[in-house]
Write an enzyme that holds these catalytic residues in place. Structure first.
Site, PDB file in Angstrom:
ATOM      1  N   SER A 141       0.688  -1.264   0.128  1.00  0.00           N
ATOM      2  CA  SER A 141      -0.056   0.009   0.068  1.00  0.00           C
ATOM      3  C   SER A 141       0.914   1.352  -0.136  1.00  0.00           C
ATOM      4  O   SER A 141       1.471   1.348   0.735  1.00  0.00           O
ATOM      5  CB  SER A 141      -0.949  -0.113   1.336  1.00  0.00           C
ATOM      6  OG  SER A 141      -1.307   1.283   1.191  1.00  0.00           O
TER       7      SER A 141
ATOM      8  N   HIS B  77      -1.394  -1.339  -4.112  1.00  0.00           N
ATOM      9  CA  HIS B  77      -2.690  -1.082  -3.299  1.00  0.00           C
ATOM     10  C   HIS B  77      -2.672   0.588  -3.308  1.00  0.00           C
ATOM     11  O   HIS B  77      -1.707   0.985  -2.901  1.00  0.00           O
ATOM     12  CB  HIS B  77      -2.663  -1.570  -1.930  1.00  0.00           C
ATOM     13  CG  HIS B  77      -4.103  -1.424  -1.277  1.00  0.00           C
ATOM     14  ND1 HIS B  77      -5.248  -2.172  -1.694  1.00  0.00           N
ATOM     15  CD2 HIS B  77      -4.257  -0.559  -0.339  1.00  0.00           C
ATOM     16  CE1 HIS B  77      -6.142  -1.682  -0.720  1.00  0.00           C
ATOM     17  NE2 HIS B  77      -5.762  -0.757  -0.011  1.00  0.00           N
TER      18      HIS B  77
ATOM     19  N   ASP C 181      -4.619   3.723  -1.995  1.00  0.00           N
ATOM     20  CA  ASP C 181      -5.673   4.077  -1.060  1.00  0.00           C
ATOM     21  C   ASP C 181      -6.342   5.546  -1.301  1.00  0.00           C
ATOM     22  O   ASP C 181      -5.522   6.510  -1.307  1.00  0.00           O
ATOM     23  CB  ASP C 181      -5.388   4.171   0.514  1.00  0.00           C
ATOM     24  CG  ASP C 181      -4.949   2.687   0.674  1.00  0.00           C
ATOM     25  OD1 ASP C 181      -6.149   1.923   0.969  1.00  0.00           O
ATOM     26  OD2 ASP C 181      -4.002   2.220   1.294  1.00  0.00           O
TER      27      ASP C 181
ATOM     28  N   MET D 217      -8.747   8.278  -0.408  1.00  0.00           N
ATOM     29  CA  MET D 217      -9.515   8.997   0.622  1.00  0.00           C
ATOM     30  C   MET D 217     -10.223  10.464   0.424  1.00  0.00           C
ATOM     31  O   MET D 217      -9.523  11.026   0.089  1.00  0.00           O
ATOM     32  CB  MET D 217      -8.676   8.746   2.063  1.00  0.00           C
ATOM     33  CG  MET D 217      -8.230   7.405   2.372  1.00  0.00           C
ATOM     34  SD  MET D 217      -7.195   7.498   4.017  1.00  0.00           S
ATOM     35  CE  MET D 217      -6.408   5.779   3.676  1.00  0.00           C
TER      36      MET D 217
ATOM     37  N   HIS E 248      -8.477   1.158  -3.964  1.00  0.00           N
ATOM     38  CA  HIS E 248      -9.402   0.982  -2.927  1.00  0.00           C
ATOM     39  C   HIS E 248      -9.799   2.513  -2.528  1.00  0.00           C
ATOM     40  O   HIS E 248      -9.424   3.418  -1.942  1.00  0.00           O
ATOM     41  CB  HIS E 248      -8.533   0.473  -1.621  1.00  0.00           C
ATOM     42  CG  HIS E 248      -9.238   0.424  -0.402  1.00  0.00           C
ATOM     43  ND1 HIS E 248      -8.674   0.284   0.906  1.00  0.00           N
ATOM     44  CD2 HIS E 248     -10.640   0.430  -0.158  1.00  0.00           C
ATOM     45  CE1 HIS E 248      -9.394   0.183   1.654  1.00  0.00           C
ATOM     46  NE2 HIS E 248     -10.908   0.193   1.246  1.00  0.00           N
TER      47      HIS E 248
ATOM     48  N   MET F 202     -12.033   4.807  -0.449  1.00  0.00           N
ATOM     49  CA  MET F 202     -12.732   5.009   0.592  1.00  0.00           C
ATOM     50  C   MET F 202     -13.443   6.421   0.638  1.00  0.00           C
ATOM     51  O   MET F 202     -13.054   7.274   1.104  1.00  0.00           O
ATOM     52  CB  MET F 202     -11.692   4.984   1.609  1.00  0.00           C
ATOM     53  CG  MET F 202     -11.239   3.499   2.096  1.00  0.00           C
ATOM     54  SD  MET F 202      -9.574   3.703   2.968  1.00  0.00           S
ATOM     55  CE  MET F 202      -8.462   3.694   1.782  1.00  0.00           C
TER      56      MET F 202
ATOM     57  N   MET G 217     -11.822  -5.381   5.595  1.00  0.00           N
ATOM     58  CA  MET G 217     -10.971  -4.348   6.630  1.00  0.00           C
ATOM     59  C   MET G 217     -10.547  -4.792   7.817  1.00  0.00           C
ATOM     60  O   MET G 217     -11.508  -5.117   8.629  1.00  0.00           O
ATOM     61  CB  MET G 217     -11.557  -3.118   6.434  1.00  0.00           C
ATOM     62  CG  MET G 217     -11.698  -2.173   5.501  1.00  0.00           C
ATOM     63  SD  MET G 217      -9.974  -1.987   4.376  1.00  0.00           S
ATOM     64  CE  MET G 217      -9.221  -1.005   5.620  1.00  0.00           C
TER      65      MET G 217
ATOM     66  N   ASP H 214      -6.811  -6.098   4.648  1.00  0.00           N
ATOM     67  CA  ASP H 214      -6.159  -4.736   4.773  1.00  0.00           C
ATOM     68  C   ASP H 214      -6.187  -4.054   5.992  1.00  0.00           C
ATOM     69  O   ASP H 214      -7.189  -4.063   6.636  1.00  0.00           O
ATOM     70  CB  ASP H 214      -6.933  -3.877   3.564  1.00  0.00           C
ATOM     71  CG  ASP H 214      -6.173  -2.262   3.449  1.00  0.00           C
ATOM     72  OD1 ASP H 214      -5.118  -2.310   4.148  1.00  0.00           O
ATOM     73  OD2 ASP H 214      -6.834  -1.787   2.662  1.00  0.00           O
TER      74      ASP H 214
END
Ligand code: DX5
Ligand code: ZN
Length: 217
Positions: free
Chosen positions: A6, A31, A33, A35, A64, A66, A135, A173
């Site tokens: 990540s 990965h 992330d 957000m 991913h 979020m 998660m 994760d």
């Protein structure tokens, strides 16, 4: 076993160099992330950064999301070169429609669930999914401790996948290190996300090899 480093724990001022370190040492996925400061209390990166990463690496880009209202940005992440887009069940009232949208645009589709979300939300979409993401921390930050209750949840989801005849990846994760990796693998995961364990170490490649070794033993 697939290791997905990540980049949340990478150094963003030298992201290309950090990605190169993991690409040459056995990681197959990266990965990413995303957000939004609403669904989770942190902000990270958007589609232009993913597009730049796409130009720098051949790694499978595991994005991913979020973010609230992910359907507003899914086309941009698909155009940016995401290979797989994962949305959170908690952000998608029309989860089946969102999964279909991702697949129609080209990427594979995944659904993530938070530690307090029951796996029942996956029941009616399980055969539409390429990946389920459990998660094992509350999303938003790297470097948190693994939540123990995730292990039973992983076992239950693994059984559901087998009962449904699904080949979907089962990814975990949050809080993954050598010790938790062995246990989530035993419970049925076949994709491990690791951020701080890999990028906060002096030798990220060595950390990936250590994770690959336990998966081979
Ligand atoms: C957390 C992110 C994770 C994070 C994991 O919200 O989804 O991908 O990078 O970090 P570690 O491996 O440090 O727990
Ligand atoms: Zn993540």
């Amino acid at each position: 076993m697939i290791i997905a480093p990540s980049i949340l724990s990478a150094n963003f001022t030298r992201l290309g160099a950090d990605i190169a370190k993991v690409e040459t040492t056995g990681a197959q996925w990266l990965h990413i992330d995303v957000m939004d400061g609403h669904f989770v209390p942190n902000l990270t990166i958007g589609p232009p950064v993913v597009a730049d990463i796409r130009k720098e690496t051949k790694l499978f880009l595991d994005v991913h999301l979020m973010i609230e209202h992910p359907e507003a940005l899914i086309p941009d992440f698909a155009s940016a070169g995401a290979d797989l887009i994962t949305v959170h069940a908690e952000t998608c009232p029309h989860l089946h429609r969102t999964i279909r949208m991702i697949k129609e645009l080209g990427p594979r589709a995944g659904v993530a669930i938070n530690p307090a979300t029951p796996e029942d939300v996956l029941e009616y979409v399980i055969n539409d999914l390429d990946l389920i993401l459990v998660m094992s921390v509350n999303p938003g930050f790297g470097g948190q401790s693994f939540i123990e209750g995730s292990l039973d949840k992983i076992r239950r989801i693994k059984s559901r996948l087998e009962a449904a005849g699904s080949q979907a990846w089962l990814e975990v994760d949050g809080g993954i290190n050598l010790e938790t990796a062995a246990r989530v693998m035993e419970a049925g995961c076949n994709v491990l996300v690791a951020g701080s364990y890999i990028f906060k170490a002096s030798d990220p490649g060595g950390q990936i090899k250590a994770l690959m070794n336990i998966s081979a033993s």
